[in-house]
Motif scaffolding. Structure first.
Motif, PDB file in Angstrom:
ATOM      1  N   ASP A  81       8.252  16.309   3.942  1.00 19.48           N
ATOM      2  CA  ASP A  81       9.271  17.258   3.496  1.00 19.48           C
ATOM      3  C   ASP A  81      10.474  16.473   2.960  1.00 19.48           C
ATOM      4  O   ASP A  81      11.314  16.005   3.724  1.00 19.48           O
ATOM      5  N   SER A  82      10.501  16.314   1.621  1.00 16.47           N
ATOM      6  CA  SER A  82      11.597  15.606   0.937  1.00 16.47           C
ATOM      7  C   SER A  82      11.802  14.201   1.526  1.00 16.47           C
ATOM      8  O   SER A  82      12.917  13.813   1.879  1.00 16.47           O
ATOM      9  N   VAL A  83      10.727  13.457   1.630  1.00 15.90           N
ATOM     10  CA  VAL A  83      10.761  12.116   2.219  1.00 15.90           C
ATOM     11  C   VAL A  83      10.971  11.061   1.131  1.00 15.90           C
ATOM     12  O   VAL A  83      10.322  11.095   0.083  1.00 15.90           O
ATOM     13  N   THR A  84      11.874  10.140   1.380  1.00 12.65           N
ATOM     14  CA  THR A  84      12.069   8.973   0.512  1.00 12.65           C
ATOM     15  C   THR A  84      11.711   7.714   1.304  1.00 12.65           C
ATOM     16  O   THR A  84      12.229   7.496   2.398  1.00 12.65           O
ATOM     17  N   TRP A  85      10.809   6.923   0.750  1.00 10.72           N
ATOM     18  CA  TRP A  85      10.343   5.704   1.426  1.00 10.72           C
ATOM     19  C   TRP A  85      10.044   4.664   0.370  1.00 10.72           C
ATOM     20  O   TRP A  85       9.210   4.887  -0.513  1.00 10.72           O
ATOM     21  N   ARG A  86      10.735   3.539   0.431  1.00 11.07           N
ATOM     22  CA  ARG A  86      10.567   2.482  -0.570  1.00 11.07           C
ATOM     23  C   ARG A  86       9.913   1.265   0.098  1.00 11.07           C
ATOM     24  O   ARG A  86      10.425   0.745   1.085  1.00 11.07           O
ATOM     25  N   LEU A  87       8.793   0.842  -0.479  1.00  7.12           N
ATOM     26  CA  LEU A  87       8.053  -0.306   0.040  1.00  7.12           C
ATOM     27  C   LEU A  87       8.266  -1.489  -0.889  1.00  7.12           C
ATOM     28  O   LEU A  87       8.016  -1.396  -2.101  1.00  7.12           O
ATOM     29  N   GLY A  88       8.718  -2.611  -0.314  1.00  9.43           N
ATOM     30  CA  GLY A  88       8.994  -3.805  -1.100  1.00  9.43           C
ATOM     31  C   GLY A  88       7.915  -4.847  -0.965  1.00  9.43           C
ATOM     32  O   GLY A  88       6.984  -4.721  -0.155  1.00  9.43           O
ATOM     33  N   PRO A  89       8.010  -5.926  -1.747  1.00 15.47           N
ATOM     34  CA  PRO A  89       7.014  -7.000  -1.666  1.00 15.47           C
ATOM     35  C   PRO A  89       7.044  -7.684  -0.305  1.00 15.47           C
ATOM     36  O   PRO A  89       8.099  -8.055   0.189  1.00 15.47           O
ATOM     37  N   GLY A  90       5.864  -7.819   0.310  1.00 18.32           N
ATOM     38  CA  GLY A  90       5.769  -8.486   1.609  1.00 18.32           C
ATOM     39  C   GLY A  90       6.072  -7.608   2.802  1.00 18.32           C
ATOM     40  O   GLY A  90       5.986  -8.074   3.942  1.00 18.32           O
ATOM     41  N   ASP A  91       6.427  -6.328   2.595  1.00 18.45           N
ATOM     42  CA  ASP A  91       6.666  -5.430   3.731  1.00 18.45           C
ATOM     43  C   ASP A  91       5.372  -5.227   4.520  1.00 18.45           C
ATOM     44  O   ASP A  91       4.289  -5.108   3.936  1.00 18.45           O
ATOM     45  N   ARG A  92       5.511  -5.157   5.848  1.00 19.07           N
ATOM     46  CA  ARG A  92       4.358  -4.917   6.723  1.00 19.07           C
ATOM     47  C   ARG A  92       4.725  -3.785   7.679  1.00 19.07           C
ATOM     48  O   ARG A  92       5.509  -3.980   8.606  1.00 19.07           O
ATOM     49  N   TYR A  93       4.150  -2.612   7.439  1.00 13.59           N
ATOM     50  CA  TYR A  93       4.480  -1.419   8.211  1.00 13.59           C
ATOM     51  C   TYR A  93       3.269  -0.929   9.001  1.00 13.59           C
ATOM     52  O   TYR A  93       2.144  -0.898   8.490  1.00 13.59           O
TER      53      TYR A  93
END
Length: 608
Positions: free
Chosen positions: A309-321
């Protein structure tokens, strides 16, 4: 302590494989034993021998008189025509189980209580239920019966993070009556440490015993390898790296391990961290640039359910989630969204120009067309060489690191076990050289040694990693941060890791189970002398101000992070500048985590 069951020089051969070769082990009163070992090594067979359902070829099995055993196998043995009540509660009358706090706790912990939404109600038929639901019913039935010797074969399969945490707490703190013992086969290393007081390793027809849970087992195994001066250098290095993680990482900060910390410190004194994060970020930035995957104001629905619901999520280089959430919250759906396979109702998904996504699904269907090929052919069909950890390795070398040794590389794909197919699936993905890797429940069908090898391989893989799993150990070991889908359309960051997620879920459940307010909206009167519940209006106003302030600060930090990623991409060939930028990025990330923790505290006041 009295012995419940003992094997005396027990031997057993199935086909041409010797599973037990003169094994003498015993389960004592109060023991909680975790069993580890490679797939196919005899762990399940050992459980059946202890249960008395598998005869041995030689030696003997001695049981205390009147011992009642109960075993959870990996196969569904429930009658499809039974109702939930018949499957779980048997012949217990309603007043018997409803008046028993222990039974009510089991029903709530494994079946979500007795509401129709959880399992269809007590009158629902077992037949139409999913494999996961049947698994929970079988486990609940066994715990309700409460046998003296409880034998569990992969009990955490189909349980979410909360279910695993509940089961660990129940087995280690609730089931404590005299004359009982527990033996559990599992690949869940967090669960092993939370439950086990002893560990058995089944290997090459022998059973080696260790005091303590998984952490103690890793140390003892590494020391045994060192003292024996083993020649398998690669295997020893893996153990030392795993031990370094246990010593430095979150699992080792519990009071559970019973090994000597000074011995651990001596063994890993010169062991580097599992991942060279600076080098990985540099390489990932070179491969990916500054843009990877950005979800902006994204809303996703499945039928009537709102997943995002109106989610903003930015994934960058090398991120580990790591991604956690209750079953059905939409974790796999989120991975499909990030691949662009599921349309957004509103918002946008921005994918970087150089992004190459690989997805490890829970299915193995993509291997069916390769059933007649050999393992090595199925891998080289993708690519013969790849780069890992800054070095070029061949398909055969990578396959060997993930358990396909020697002649096993010439086996037909159609003849592989489920765990071997899972490994092959993973090797093929890595050979395709993705820079974004999405793993959906990667622990399915894998033993602990294979999981350790998989983690070791990914330690040298430079890219953006997202992992959906209920395995807490794997999430903490493989990823740097965790996020949660709580079923309300939000995606919550978890600076406190899985433990914070469990606390959020407990609060959600407390709110749901709280008594409703009477008509007219007035809160029920508090008992005399009781403190008022919930925040005061003044506290709520201050919390809202804090939220606004923190959100503005976070926006500035996110913009600064984007600038740093862009500068890092430009400085990819300048090691000194890249090191300075990486240090600056680490400072920004630390500030971000502190602000997110402050935001969570304020949010819990505004929306308790």
């Amino acid at each position: 302590m009295a012995g419940l069951v003992t094997t005396d020089r027990a031997s057993l051969t199935v086909g041409t494989q010797v599973l037990l070769d003169g094994v003498s082990v015993g389960v004592l009163d109060g023991d909680r034993i975790g069993v580890v070992g490679r797939n196919g090594g005899g762990k399940s067979t050992l459980l059946r021998v202890l249960a008395g359902t598998q005869e041995v070829d030689g030696g003997r099995v001695i049981r205390v008189g009147g011992l009642v055993s109960g075993m959870l196998s990996q196969q569904d043995e429930l009658a499809p025509e039974d109702t939930v009540a018949q499957a779980v509660l048997g012949d217990l009358a309603e007043h018997e189980w409803a008046g028993d706090a222990r039974v009510r706790e089991i029903l709530h912990g494994l079946l979500g209580g007795l509401d129709a939404a959880a399992v269809g109600g007590l009158g629902a038929l077992v037949g139409p239920m999913s494999g996961g639901e049947k698994r929970r019913l079988a486990l609940a039935s066994l715990l309700v019966a409460d046998p003296d010797l409880l034998l569990l074969d992969e009990p955490t399969n189909h349980l979410d993070v909360e279910g695993v945490a509940w089961l660990a707490a129940y087995l280690s703190t609730r089931r404590t009556r005299p004359g009982t013992g527990l033996v559990v086969v599992t690949h869940d290393r967090w669960f092993l440490d939370a439950v086990s007081t002893r560990t058995w390793e089944v290997t090459d027809g022998q059973v080696h015993t260790y005091e303590g849970g998984y952490a103690a087992y890793v140390l003892a195994r590494a020391e045994r390898a060192r003292v024996a001066a083993v020649t398998e250098e690669r295997r020893a290095n893996l153990l030392r790296k795993e031990l370094a993680w246990l010593r430095r990482g979150a699992p080792a900060r519990t009071s559970k391990p019973k090994f000597r910390l000074d011995a651990a410190s001596e063994l890993i004194g010169n062991e580097p961290p599992p991942r060279d994060e600076v080098e990985l970020v540099r390489f990932a930035t070179t491969r990916l640039g500054k843009d990877v995957l950005d979800l902006v104001d994204a809303t996703v629905r499945l039928g009537e359910r709102v997943i995002l619901d109106s989610v903003t999520w930015r994934l960058g280089p090398g991120d580990r989630y790591g991604i956690v959430g209750v079953n059905g919250a939409g974790k796999s759906t989120l991975l499909r969204v990030l691949q662009g396979h599921l349309p957004l109702e509103t918002g946008t998904l921005k994918t970087g120009k150089t992004v190459a996504v690989a997805y490890l699904s829970q299915e193995l269907k993509e291997l069916e067309p390769l059933a007649g090929r050999t393992v090595i052919d199925a891998i080289t069909q993708v690519r013969s060489f790849t780069v890992l950890g800054g070095k070029e390795i061949s398909a055969s070398q990578l396959a060997t690191r993930l358990g396909f040794t020697g002649g096993r590389q010439q086996s037909r794909v159609g003849d592989l076990s489920g765990g071997e197919r899972r490994r092959l699936q993973f090797v093929r993905l890595l050979m395709d050289e993705p820079n974004v890797l999405l793993l959906d429940e990667p622990t399915n069908d894998l033993d602990i040694d294979t999981l350790t090898s998989l983690e070791d391989v990914l330690d040298g893989w430079a890219g953006t990693l997202l992992v959906v799993s209920h395995d807490r150990y794997l999430l903490e070991r493989m990823t740097d941060r965790q996020v949660a889908l709580l079923g309300d359309g939000s995606l919550r960051d978890l600076p406190g890791g899985v433990e914070q997620y469990l606390e959020l879920r407990r609060r959600q459940e407390a709110v749901r189970s709280a008594p409703a307010r009477p008509a007219g909206g007035a809160a029920p009167a508090a008992p005399a002398g009781a403190q008022p519940e919930g925040p005061s209006p003044a506290q709520a106003r201050e919390a809202r101000k804090a939220l606004a302030r923190v959100e503005k600060a976070l926006d500035k930090l996110h913009a600064r992070q984007a600038q740093l990623h862009e500068r890092m991409a430009e400085a990819a060939t300048d090691p000194e500048a890249l090191a300075d930028l990486t240090a600056e990025l680490a400072e920004v990330t630390a500030q971000e985590e502190a602000l997110e923790a402050e935001w969570l505290e304020a949010a819990e006041v505004v929306e308790p």
